[in-house]
Design an enzyme around this catalytic site. Structure first.
Site, PDB file in Angstrom:
ATOM      1  N   GLU A  18      -3.404   7.556  -4.173  1.00  0.00           N
ATOM      2  CA  GLU A  18      -3.385   6.286  -3.455  1.00  0.00           C
ATOM      3  C   GLU A  18      -3.134   5.154  -4.447  1.00  0.00           C
ATOM      4  O   GLU A  18      -3.806   5.071  -5.475  1.00  0.00           O
ATOM      5  CB  GLU A  18      -4.708   6.053  -2.733  1.00  0.00           C
ATOM      6  CG  GLU A  18      -4.673   4.813  -1.847  1.00  0.00           C
ATOM      7  CD  GLU A  18      -6.006   4.584  -1.145  1.00  0.00           C
ATOM      8  OE1 GLU A  18      -6.031   4.601   0.088  1.00  0.00           O
ATOM      9  OE2 GLU A  18      -7.003   4.391  -1.843  1.00  0.00           O
ATOM     10  N   TYR A  54       0.843  -1.194   0.000  1.00  0.00           N
ATOM     11  CA  TYR A  54       0.000   0.000   0.000  1.00  0.00           C
ATOM     12  C   TYR A  54       0.880   1.246   0.000  1.00  0.00           C
ATOM     13  O   TYR A  54       1.881   1.309   0.718  1.00  0.00           O
ATOM     14  CB  TYR A  54      -0.893   0.011   1.249  1.00  0.00           C
ATOM     15  CG  TYR A  54      -1.719   1.265   1.385  1.00  0.00           C
ATOM     16  CD1 TYR A  54      -2.999   1.320   0.862  1.00  0.00           C
ATOM     17  CD2 TYR A  54      -1.200   2.403   2.008  1.00  0.00           C
ATOM     18  CE1 TYR A  54      -3.757   2.483   0.956  1.00  0.00           C
ATOM     19  CE2 TYR A  54      -1.945   3.570   2.098  1.00  0.00           C
ATOM     20  CZ  TYR A  54      -3.227   3.602   1.580  1.00  0.00           C
ATOM     21  OH  TYR A  54      -3.970   4.741   1.661  1.00  0.00           O
TER      22      TYR A  54
END
Ligand code: ADP
Ligand code: MG
Length: 391
Positions: free
Chosen positions: A197, A109
């Site tokens: 993101e 992530y």
């Protein structure tokens, strides 16, 4: 402003951030053509909507023949998708991304955002990414690494390496992560973004890093200097009432409650919402009609508020500082006549020519409930809304 994954990935490519090959399609035929041109044997069909959580909602499908590409893309196009990130709304799928299916060794992530609390840009990274990232954040927060970027020093390569080693990457991958982070930072600054993101950032079968998903949010207030970004706006993904509001330069945000609010000035609008809550009510919207509230703007504002069938009462709270209250009263009278307002309207006016304005409202013959001050107005609106809701 939000972007689709395929748009974000185009920006990534322009900044040399590695992404799987792929292209966007609006019909099943186009999807097949994209897959054919790309070659290979396995592809992923991804619904393009302004929300994450597509994987869990059936918006990401692995396919292994061109017939399957046609079938899956055909089914997805025209469908609506509701995920845990769409706030109860189902978003239309007008486009799909056809991407090569990548071998995934692990899912990481990575994100970069304007961190208001720390007054800087922050980088958040974790070796455990993917669709369960919220779960990781809740149960194992120590696995999430945060880096605050100094506003004058900017992001430094050594900081990227620190993050990479903290994530347990090998030397080669740390170099790749450093490249990705520095490029991402450049993209972030040059395009005035507020959020990027990448979830998941993957380690592929050959051990290389690749952005498998991409989410970007740009600062609306800076869009005037990024015409290239502004043209990517897809209003079909946005709340239709908010889109109509932005066409009239009204600041409007849809909320959950049943009291429509029409206020001039963002600060007064927030205070109005607070006082409604204090009196036990819930605002249906935030609406700032702006300092120069004209009759036309007031009329448009009434239309917007009434486009929601949840609204049981309207509270108009106008401070006549720049505008005069008699002009506002005239605007309200015109608007109420024109728009055919079927719910009680509570009006609180204050400021220049307030007496004249109140008198005009009283003599208009319309069912307008006058209020003396903000608290009185909120109480009356809450009571009217309760009555309207049959409580
Ligand atoms: P969302 O975040 O909306 O659920 P993602 O793009 O993150 O959508 O996809 C969800 C999951 O689907 C990923 O975590 C990954 O496991 C898988 N996936 C997505 N794209 C690909 C791809 N190109 N190749 C292989 N698997 C993929
Ligand atoms: Mg994702």
């Amino acid at each position: 402003m939000n972007f689709h994954e395929y748009q974000a990935k185009r920006l990534f490519e322009a900044y040399r951030i590695p992404v799987p090959a792929g292209d966007v399609a609006t019909t099943a035929d186009e999807a097949v053509a994209v897959a054919e041109k790309m070659g290979g044997e396995r592809w992923v069909i991804k619904a393009q909507v302004h929300a994450g959580g597509r994987g869990k909602a059936g918006g990401v499908k692995l396919v292994s023949s061109l017939e399957e590409v046609r079938e899956v893309a055909g089914n997805m196009l025209g469908m609506s998708i509701e995920t845990y990130q769409t706030g109860g709304r189902a978003l239309p799928v007008n486009e799909v991304l056809v991407a090569e299916a990548t071998d995934i060794a692990s899912e990481l992530y990575l994100s970069m955002l304007v961190d208001r609390a720390n007054r800087c840009i922050s980088v958040i990274a974790s070796a455990e990414g993917g669709v369960e990232i919220e779960e990781v954040a809740r149960t194992a927060p120590e696995k999430i690494h945060t880096l605050h970027v100094d506003n004058t020093e900017q992001l430094q390569p050594y900081q990227c390496r620190q993050i990479g080693f903290a994530m347990g990457l090998d030397g080669k991958q740390v170099r790749e992560l450093t490249h990705i982070l520095l490029q991402l930072y450049q993209l972030f600054m040059e395009k005035d973004l507020s959020l990027v993101e990448i979830n998941p950032l993957i380690i592929n079968g050959e051990g290389h890093l690749q952005a498998l998903d991409a989410k970007i949010n740009a600062d609306d207030n800076a869009l005037f200097r990024h015409k290239d970004l502004a043209t990517m706006r897809d209003t079909r993904q946005e709340d239709p009432v908010e889109v109509a509001a932005s066409e009239h330069d009204l600041n409007y945000v849809t909320l959950e409650g049943n009291i429509g609010c029409m206020v001039n000035g963002a600060g007064l609008a927030m205070a109005t919402m607070d006082v409604i809550q204090l009196n036990g009510g819930k605002p249906a919207n935030f609406l700032d009609v702006g300092g120069g509230a004209t009759a036309e703007r007031v009329t448009e504002a009434f239309k917007l508020i009434l486009s929601s069938d949840r609204v049981e009462a309207i509270l108009v709270n106008i401070f006549g500082g720049i505008v005069r209250c008699d002009l506002i009263a005239e605007g309200i009278i015109q608007a109420v006549k024109q728009v055919n307002v079927g719910v009680p309207v509570v009006v609180r006016l204050e400021g220049t020519n307030v007496e004249q304005g109140k008198q005009m409202l009283a003599e208009s013959g319309l069912a307008i409930i006058p209020a003396d001050n903000l608290n009185d107005a909120a109480q009356k609106a809450v009571a009217a809304a309760k009555e309207g809701a049959g409580a």
